[in-house]
Design an enzyme around this catalytic site. Structure first.
Site, PDB file in Angstrom:
ATOM      1  N   ILE A 119       0.816  -1.331  -0.093  1.00  0.00           N
ATOM      2  CA  ILE A 119       0.030  -0.076  -0.040  1.00  0.00           C
ATOM      3  C   ILE A 119       1.050   1.230  -0.079  1.00  0.00           C
ATOM      4  CG2 ILE A 119      -1.922   1.492   1.217  1.00  0.00           C
ATOM      5  CD1 ILE A 119      -2.674  -1.575  -0.043  1.00  0.00           C
ATOM      6  N   GLU A 120       0.725   1.959  -1.045  1.00  0.00           N
ATOM      7  CA  GLU A 120       1.368   3.461  -1.141  1.00  0.00           C
ATOM      8  C   GLU A 120       0.447   4.470  -0.796  1.00  0.00           C
ATOM      9  OE1 GLU A 120       3.778   6.008  -4.406  1.00  0.00           O
ATOM     10  OE2 GLU A 120       3.171   3.952  -5.029  1.00  0.00           O
TER      11      GLU A 120
END
Length: 126
Positions: A119-120
């Site tokens: 997850i960015e």
């Protein structure tokens, strides 16, 4: 021909841990629809949730938990997000670092959800 993304499907091995992460940690809204289906809503998009072994049809050829690499644009300053994650003891894998987004340069951090999807979380870099 294509204008924008409406939704994507995330496959999880642990529905409750997944719901906790996307709702309590990332602040998305849990939505129920159809025949007991669940989704996480944020902005004008959503992530439909499938549980491994109980996927809805039609589904991807090989729905696998942990295979996603998603980038979300934050609705508030990234430093606030970092402070929240630290307070919740959610480990940041990398960052903040500069990245190239679809429209603008980004300042990003990376973390993992319970299924180990990457997850960015990003903000526009100046």
């Amino acid at each position: 021909m294509i204008d924008h993304l409406d939704h994507l499907v995330l496959t999880t091995t642990d529905e409750q841990a997944c719901i906790h992460f996307y709702v309590e940690v990332l602040g998305m809204k849990l939505e129920s629809f159809g025949e007991g289906r669940k989704a996480f809503r944020f902005g004008n998009q959503k992530i439909n949730l499938h549980v491994k072994g109980r996927e809805y049809e039609p589904k991807a050829h090989l729905p696998v938990p942990g295979a996603l690499d998603l980038c979300f644009i934050a609705s508030r300053p990234l430093d606030e997000i970092i402070a929240r994650l630290n307070a919740l003891r959610v480990p940041i894998v990398e960052g903040p670092v500069r990245r190239t987004g679809a429209v603008h340069p980004l300042r990003s951090i990376y973390l993992r959800d319970p299924d180990l999807n990457l997850i960015e979380i990003s903000e526009r870099a100046e």
